[in-house]
Scaffold this motif. Structure first.
Motif, PDB file in Angstrom:
ATOM      1  N   CYS A  33     -27.904   0.901 -70.643  1.00  0.00           N
ATOM      2  CA  CYS A  33     -27.071   0.653 -69.472  1.00  0.00           C
ATOM      3  C   CYS A  33     -27.121   1.894 -68.587  1.00  0.00           C
ATOM      4  CB  CYS A  33     -25.634   0.297 -69.850  1.00  0.00           C
ATOM      5  SG  CYS A  33     -24.759   1.583 -70.748  1.00  0.00           S
ATOM      6  N   SER A  34     -26.403   1.875 -67.480  1.00  0.00           N
ATOM      7  CA  SER A  34     -26.367   3.013 -66.572  1.00  0.00           C
ATOM      8  C   SER A  34     -24.942   3.222 -66.097  1.00  0.00           C
ATOM      9  CB  SER A  34     -27.289   2.789 -65.372  1.00  0.00           C
ATOM     10  OG  SER A  34     -27.219   3.895 -64.492  1.00  0.00           O
ATOM     11  N   SER A  35     -24.497   4.474 -66.117  1.00  0.00           N
ATOM     12  CA  SER A  35     -23.099   4.747 -65.796  1.00  0.00           C
ATOM     13  C   SER A  35     -22.782   4.551 -64.323  1.00  0.00           C
ATOM     14  CB  SER A  35     -22.725   6.173 -66.222  1.00  0.00           C
ATOM     15  OG  SER A  35     -23.587   7.116 -65.629  1.00  0.00           O
ATOM     16  N   TYR A  36     -23.786   4.447 -63.462  1.00  0.00           N
ATOM     17  CA  TYR A  36     -23.453   4.189 -62.061  1.00  0.00           C
ATOM     18  C   TYR A  36     -22.800   2.820 -61.906  1.00  0.00           C
ATOM     19  CZ  TYR A  36     -26.988   0.712 -60.634  1.00  0.00           C
ATOM     20  OH  TYR A  36     -27.716  -0.438 -60.464  1.00  0.00           O
ATOM     21  N   LYS A  37     -23.017   1.938 -62.868  1.00  0.00           N
ATOM     22  CA  LYS A  37     -22.382   0.623 -62.828  1.00  0.00           C
ATOM     23  C   LYS A  37     -20.929   0.669 -63.304  1.00  0.00           C
ATOM     24  CE  LYS A  37     -25.390  -2.632 -61.531  1.00  0.00           C
ATOM     25  NZ  LYS A  37     -25.102  -3.739 -60.589  1.00  0.00           N
ATOM     26  N   PHE A  38     -20.597   1.649 -64.161  1.00  0.00           N
ATOM     27  CA  PHE A  38     -19.196   1.720 -64.590  1.00  0.00           C
ATOM     28  C   PHE A  38     -18.531   2.975 -64.044  1.00  0.00           C
ATOM     29  CE2 PHE A  38     -21.758   2.972 -68.342  1.00  0.00           C
ATOM     30  CZ  PHE A  38     -21.255   4.237 -68.636  1.00  0.00           C
TER      31      PHE A  38
END
Length: 290
Positions: A96-101
């Motif tokens: 996943c990628s933290s820019y999404k959360f």
């Protein structure tokens, strides 16, 4: 996506499972047919960034396990909307990628220890030969890591503020509490958005639209309006300081299957826990007037 080895000589064959065009869901019967004795890896998205569908990844991981195949879960779109439990899923890898959360643009990869230790890594020679060093090339993104930690702590804080968790609880317990309230709130927003959109003449939503299916989708809604283009809709929203994407969002296989690749894709509305019903009402009014 289902990968099988090619004929002797190396390489791999990539097989794709079909999607149901009307509901925007994976054709699970076709998924099952694609997985066989020669399958080496099964890659599946946790949630679609186009239709918002939450795929039944647990069942697919089970099917892969029956034939000894590895599993890779793309959780980028699911991460801001639901709690992830890699042990519960039983997957081999999850990304996943933290820019999404709500964090920096930094990627995260979970892998079972035995795979990270046993698989060959393409790495620079000075890198260590054991994980995680063997999988992390060069100087690390330390400021990004600090931002990821801050984003996770922010989400955990929601569990204390709204979910009944205590400040002294573990971060995991706080996250569980957070997603219990975030999930319920986003489902309410999703229902309101879809209900209001369906009342606008000419709008078609690509994906699940029945109230009984809210737990099978995230708060991501893609649509088209008859007589307009997705770009027109996005520009109209932008003029009212409402941000929305138009296009196909890298979901090219889905956009081609749904027949929108050559005509501008979709307008995508993405809700999160900080959005309000009032914002939804204003957004729908703008779309109605275009």
């Amino acid at each position: 996506m289902y990968i099988r080895p090619a004929a002797p000589g190396g390489g791999a064959r990539v097989r794709w499972a079909d999607v149901d065009v009307e509901s925007g869901t994976l054709d699970m019967e076709d998924v099952r047919r694609q997985i066989g004795p020669c399958t080496k890896m099964v890659a599946v998205g946790y949630a679609s960034n186009a239709t918002g569908t939450i795929n039944d990844v647990g069942r697919i991981i089970g099917w892969a396990g029956e034939v000894g195949a590895l599993t890779f879960v793309d959780a980028v779109q699911y991460a801001p909307h639901g709690l992830i439990d890699v042990r519960g899923l039983g997957c081999d890898f999850l990304a996943c990628s933290s820019y999404k959360f709500f964090g920096p643009h930094s990627g995260q990869l979970y892998g079972r220890r035995e795979h990270l230790e046993g698989l060959e890594a393409y790495r620079v020679r000075p890198a260590g030969d054991r994980p995680p060093d063997k999988w992390e090339t060069g100087t690390q993104n330390h400021e990004g890591m600090a931002g990821v930690t801050a984003a996770v702590d922010y989400l955990a804080g929601l569990g204390v503020a709204y979910g009944g968790a205590k400040p002294a609880d573990s971060r995991r317990r706080k996250l569980v509490a957070a997603w219990s309230v975030v999930g319920a709130y986003e489902r309410m927003l999703t229902e309101r958005l879809i209900t209001d959109l369906l009342s606008v003449p000419g709008i078609r939503i690509f994906g699940l639209t029945e109230r009984g299916d809210w737990d099978k989708r995230v708060a991501t809604v893609s649509l088209r309006k008859q007589g307009t283009t997705p770009e027109q809709l996005a520009r109209a929203l932008a003029e009212e300081n409402i941000f929305a994407w138009n296009g196909t969002f890298y979901a090219q296989a889905v956009s081609e299957r749904m027949g929108v690749e050559e005509s501008g894709g979709w307008l995508r509305l993405g809700l999160a826990h900080y959005n309000t019903v009032e914002e939804i009402e204003r957004c729908v009014r703008v779309l109605e007037g275009v």
